[in-house]
Design a protein around this motif. Sequence first.
Motif, mmCIF file in Angstrom:
data_model
loop_
_atom_site.group_PDB
_atom_site.id
_atom_site.type_symbol
_atom_site.label_atom_id
_atom_site.label_comp_id
_atom_site.label_asym_id
_atom_site.label_seq_id
_atom_site.Cartn_x
_atom_site.Cartn_y
_atom_site.Cartn_z
ATOM 1 N N LEU A 76 0.848 -1.146 0.009
ATOM 2 C CA LEU A 76 0.058 -0.052 0.007
ATOM 3 C C LEU A 76 1.091 1.099 -0.075
ATOM 4 C CD1 LEU A 76 -2.876 -0.725 2.458
ATOM 5 C CD2 LEU A 76 -2.735 -1.326 -0.042
ATOM 6 N N VAL A 77 0.435 2.064 -1.025
ATOM 7 C CA VAL A 77 1.443 3.359 -1.038
ATOM 8 C C VAL A 77 0.571 4.416 -0.826
ATOM 9 C CG1 VAL A 77 3.165 4.741 -2.720
ATOM 10 C CG2 VAL A 77 2.856 1.989 -2.993
ATOM 11 N N GLU A 78 1.191 5.540 -0.204
ATOM 12 C CA GLU A 78 0.261 6.720 0.249
ATOM 13 C C GLU A 78 1.275 7.893 -0.006
ATOM 14 O OE1 GLU A 78 0.027 8.880 4.851
ATOM 15 O OE2 GLU A 78 -1.079 6.701 4.286
ATOM 16 N N PRO A 79 0.566 8.962 -0.639
ATOM 17 C CA PRO A 79 1.419 10.324 -0.987
ATOM 18 C C PRO A 79 1.653 10.663 0.347
ATOM 19 C CG PRO A 79 -0.876 10.442 -1.624
ATOM 20 C CD PRO A 79 -0.717 9.048 -1.219
ATOM 21 N N ALA A 80 3.048 11.459 0.672
ATOM 22 C CA ALA A 80 3.451 11.892 1.899
ATOM 23 C C ALA A 80 3.389 13.271 1.986
ATOM 24 C CB ALA A 80 4.960 11.610 2.013
ATOM 25 N N GLY A 81 2.550 13.905 0.969
ATOM 26 C CA GLY A 81 2.210 15.218 0.853
ATOM 27 C C GLY A 81 1.810 15.462 -0.777
#
Length: 153
Positions: A76-81
Motif C-alpha cells: 500500500l502506497v500513500e502520498p507523503a504530501g
Amino acid sequence: MAKTPAPRTTTGGPAAPRPASFHHVGYAVASIDRVAKEFASSMGAQWDEKIIHDPLQEARVTFMRCGGPETPAIELVEPAGDSSPLYKFVAKGGGLHHVCYEVDSLNPQLEQSRAAGCLVVKNPLPAVAFGGRRIAWVYTRQKLLVEYLERNV
C-alpha cells in the motif's frame, strides 16, 4: 557499503544474471492508516502494521502478504504530501499503481527497457523500504508502471 561479488560459474566466469522475479504489486491509497486493516482482512493477508516513510519517494508504504516472507507482497502506497508524484493519482481515486520485479542489476535492466521503447521515469536511487537497495521506475509502451528492485547479490 561493499558489494558482494557476482556469483561465478564452475568455469570461474561470472554467472548469467538470474531472471527478473515478481516481488510485489503496489496499490495507491489516500491513507494507509484508514484502509490497511480492512485491506489485509479482505484478502486474508498478514500485516505487521509497520508503515515506512521514504522521503526520496515522497511516500509512505506498508507491505502485507498472503503467505510467508518468500511470497510476493502487496504494497500500500500513500502520498507523503501534495507534492508527491502519487498525489494526483490518489486524488482521482487511487488503485492499482505498479508492479515490481527484482533484478540482479538495475543498469542492464534499464538499458533493456529503453531498447524496448520504455521510458525510465526515475533513475536508480536507494529505497528506505528495502534497506537502501536501489530501485528505478519505468513506464512501458503499454502504459504499465514498473518498479525494478535491485537484488542483494
